[in-house]
Design a protein around this motif. Structure first.
Motif, PDB file in Angstrom:
ATOM      1  N   TRP A 209       0.792  -1.353  -0.079  1.00 49.40           N
ATOM      2  CA  TRP A 209       0.105  -0.014   0.046  1.00 49.40           C
ATOM      3  C   TRP A 209       0.841   1.221   0.026  1.00 49.40           C
ATOM      4  CZ3 TRP A 209      -4.638  -1.004   3.839  1.00 49.40           C
ATOM      5  CH2 TRP A 209      -5.573  -1.795   3.317  1.00 49.40           C
TER       6      TRP A 209
ATOM      7  N   ALA B 176       1.051   1.921  -3.659  1.00 42.60           N
ATOM      8  CA  ALA B 176      -0.270   1.580  -4.246  1.00 42.60           C
ATOM      9  C   ALA B 176      -1.311   1.710  -3.028  1.00 42.60           C
ATOM     10  CB  ALA B 176      -0.559   0.481  -5.315  1.00 42.60           C
TER      11      ALA B 176
ATOM     12  N   ARG C 236      -4.874   2.262  -1.059  1.00 40.29           N
ATOM     13  CA  ARG C 236      -6.191   1.997  -1.486  1.00 40.29           C
ATOM     14  C   ARG C 236      -6.925   3.192  -2.456  1.00 40.29           C
ATOM     15  NH1 ARG C 236      -6.508  -1.563  -3.519  1.00 40.29           N
ATOM     16  NH2 ARG C 236      -4.440  -1.329  -3.692  1.00 40.29           N
ATOM     17  N   PRO C 237      -7.496   2.984  -3.354  1.00 41.85           N
ATOM     18  CA  PRO C 237      -8.081   4.178  -4.323  1.00 41.85           C
ATOM     19  C   PRO C 237      -9.191   4.626  -3.630  1.00 41.85           C
ATOM     20  CG  PRO C 237      -8.549   1.992  -5.108  1.00 41.85           C
ATOM     21  CD  PRO C 237      -7.849   1.457  -4.214  1.00 41.85           C
TER      22      PRO C 237
ATOM     23  N   SER D 241      -5.028  -6.904  -2.615  1.00 41.10           N
ATOM     24  CA  SER D 241      -3.666  -6.278  -2.102  1.00 41.10           C
ATOM     25  C   SER D 241      -2.891  -6.581  -0.961  1.00 41.10           C
ATOM     26  CB  SER D 241      -4.352  -4.858  -2.108  1.00 41.10           C
ATOM     27  OG  SER D 241      -5.359  -4.548  -0.893  1.00 41.10           O
TER      28      SER D 241
ATOM     29  N   CYS E 266       3.044  -3.607 -13.024  1.00 42.85           N
ATOM     30  CA  CYS E 266       2.934  -4.225 -11.695  1.00 42.85           C
ATOM     31  C   CYS E 266       4.111  -4.850 -11.252  1.00 42.85           C
ATOM     32  CB  CYS E 266       1.691  -4.891 -11.631  1.00 42.85           C
ATOM     33  SG  CYS E 266       1.638  -6.269 -12.648  1.00 42.85           S
TER      34      CYS E 266
ATOM     35  N   ARG F   6      -0.584  -2.925  -7.074  1.00 46.11           N
ATOM     36  CA  ARG F   6      -0.227  -2.354  -8.392  1.00 46.11           C
ATOM     37  C   ARG F   6      -1.154  -3.068  -9.544  1.00 46.11           C
ATOM     38  NH1 ARG F   6       5.683   0.104  -8.832  1.00 46.11           N
ATOM     39  NH2 ARG F   6       5.072   0.519 -11.019  1.00 46.11           N
TER      40      ARG F   6
ATOM     41  N   GLN G  93      -4.696  -2.286  -9.186  1.00 49.93           N
ATOM     42  CA  GLN G  93      -5.038  -0.943  -9.519  1.00 49.93           C
ATOM     43  C   GLN G  93      -5.020  -1.022 -10.989  1.00 49.93           C
ATOM     44  OE1 GLN G  93      -5.262   2.069  -7.549  1.00 49.93           O
ATOM     45  NE2 GLN G  93      -6.345   2.447  -9.458  1.00 49.93           N
TER      46      GLN G  93
ATOM     47  N   ASP H 275      -8.214   0.226 -13.119  1.00 55.09           N
ATOM     48  CA  ASP H 275      -8.223   1.449 -14.064  1.00 55.09           C
ATOM     49  C   ASP H 275      -8.784   0.967 -15.384  1.00 55.09           C
ATOM     50  OD1 ASP H 275      -7.012   2.824 -12.151  1.00 55.09           O
ATOM     51  OD2 ASP H 275      -5.018   2.562 -13.037  1.00 55.09           O
TER      52      ASP H 275
END
Length: 434
Positions: free
Chosen positions: A19, A22, A24-25, A75, A126, A194, A197, A201
């Motif tokens: 984390w 990357a 948490r979004p 993750s 990643c 990653r 993510q 995306d």
């Protein structure tokens, strides 16, 4: 073991090391729609891989999660990728016949090949590398068993691998704790957060809507499909996918009776010197061992830390409690790390099954894929993709696992009351010379 007041680095965090790079979004606000073509419960690898297929296939797709997107094991895992299907050819052939056994094991090979191709084709950054795996034998009997298995690989299921005797072990791993092992050249590593993510995306870019902190609290069938209740309202969905794996709960009791949530714990060391990293992990491979209660570890992608994981507890959720246990096991393998402090400690829940197999299918109209038995980095993504294809009616979505009986046990309702005794037994067994 260092006292706990010196075990933890000054900047210690009780969250995944991944984390840091990357987080948490933070997703933009999305109004809950009143209807959708496909509603997916769970925003990890399984759910997002399915969402990518259905959204690109023209279906209005909504993904819900009780936490932030990818907060669970997607993750939190160690980022190790293998051929993943646990039962042997002989075990599977006894149950399903040789042809089906071959096809089932081939799915694991397909998943390993697919994830590398997918990451390359989608240009996901990643840190994916085919570093190879050193699978260490914790006693001499296990070394001999590994050698026999590699010498007698089933036709059509051969993998690139070779044995490393104990006398040559330091070329792979700087320890005398093992009795040699096997190198599997095509196994790989990635940064799991990653990778998640990247999936997120691409699912969003394909038109899928993802709503975090919006748990599904009820699912009911109706003539048009399903009605899914959430704290923000009710959504009518033509199709529903259950993608909850180790976090499957009371929402879906049939599935909860068939997956066993098991805590898997990981620590990250503080940065180590290049000389020490080169001595301990000279080839920068991912590592696992032959214990039933396996330890798995690897260098961080920048080769500066060791990320060390294992099943050192039953239901413990406090990373500060599990960290000293993991540190002690790490030091048993690498005494040079006795004073290395812990920068991160965390836990995630994987989903085992009673036949140690992943399962894909449809139950009461609900599509599902789950039960990856600790190998979800590739299997969850791969079978999530296949499940999305199945929902679209594509023939390439078929898998060799379709239609397999998804077992449960009497008196099991999702709380693995038998797990503590099983862990004690396997811990004792791992100490025996067998």
């Amino acid at each position: 073991m260092p006292p706990t007041d010196t075990l933890f680095a000054p900047d210690y965090k009780d969250q995944p090391y991944w984390w840091d790079g990357a987080p948490r979004p933070q997703l933009p606000p999305v109004t809950l729609p009143t209807r959708t073509d496909v509603l997916i419960v769970g925003s990890g690898y399984t759910g997002l891989s399915a969402a990518l297929q259905t959204a690109r296939g023209g279906r209005a797709t909504l993904v819900l999660d009780a936490e932030e997107a990818g907060w669970g094991c997607s993750s939190r895992n160690g980022g190790q990728i293998s051929t993943s299907i646990k039962p042997s050819f002989e075990e599977l052939a006894a149950k399903y016949g040789g042809e089906r056994a071959h096809a089932i094991l081939k799915e694991g090979h397909n998943a390993l090949a697919w994830i590398g191709d997918f990451i390359r084709n989608e240009a996901i950054d990643c840190q994916f590398e085919r570093v190879g795996r050193f699978h260490a034998a914790h006693n001499s009997a296990q070394y001999e068993l590994l050698a026999k298995r590699l010498a007698k690989q089933p036709a059509g299921l051969e993998v690139e691998a070779h044995m490393v005797p104990r006398a040559e072990q330091h070329g792979e791993l700087g320890t005398d704790a093992y009795h040699g092992g096997a190198v599997f050249a095509q196994h790989a590593a990635l940064d799991p957060a990653r990778f998640h993510q990247g999936l997120l995306d691409r699912a969003l870019a394909a038109g899928a809507a993802v709503i975090a902190r919006c748990p599904a609290t009820g699912i009911e069938r109706d003539v048009a499909g399903f009605r899914v209740t959430t704290p923000q309202g009710v959504v009518a969905a033509r199709n529903v996918i259950i993608a909850t794996n180790g976090y499957t709960g009371a929402l879906t009791p049939w599935f909860r009776r068939r997956v066993i949530p098991i805590g898997s714990y990981i620590i990250a060391t503080e940065p180590l010197s290049p000389a020490l990293m080169g001595k301990l992990m000279p080839r920068a491979r991912v590592v696992s061992d032959t214990r039933k209660l396996v330890y798995y570890y690897r260098p961080s992608p920048d080769r500066r830390r060791i990320l060390f994981g294992g099943r050192v507890a039953y239901k413990e959720t406090d990373p500060k409690v599990s960290a000293p246990r993991l540190h002690a096991e790490m030091v048993r393998i690498f005494p040079e790390l006795a004073t290395a402090r812990v920068s991160h400690s965390w836990v995630g829940f994987v989903a085992y099954t009673f036949d140690t197999m992943p399962h894909v299918g449809i139950q009461d109209g609900l599509h599902y894929a789950m039960g990856y038995c600790g190998s979800g980095a590739s299997l969850a993504s791969y079978f999530g993709m296949r499940m999305g294809q199945q929902l679209l009616g594509l023939k390439e979505g078929r898998t060799a696992l379709d239609g397999l009986t998804f077992q449960t046990r009497p008196l099991y309702y999702g709380d693995p009351w038998f797990l503590a005794a099983s862990i004690m037994y396997y811990r004792w067994r791992d100490k025996q010379n067998r």
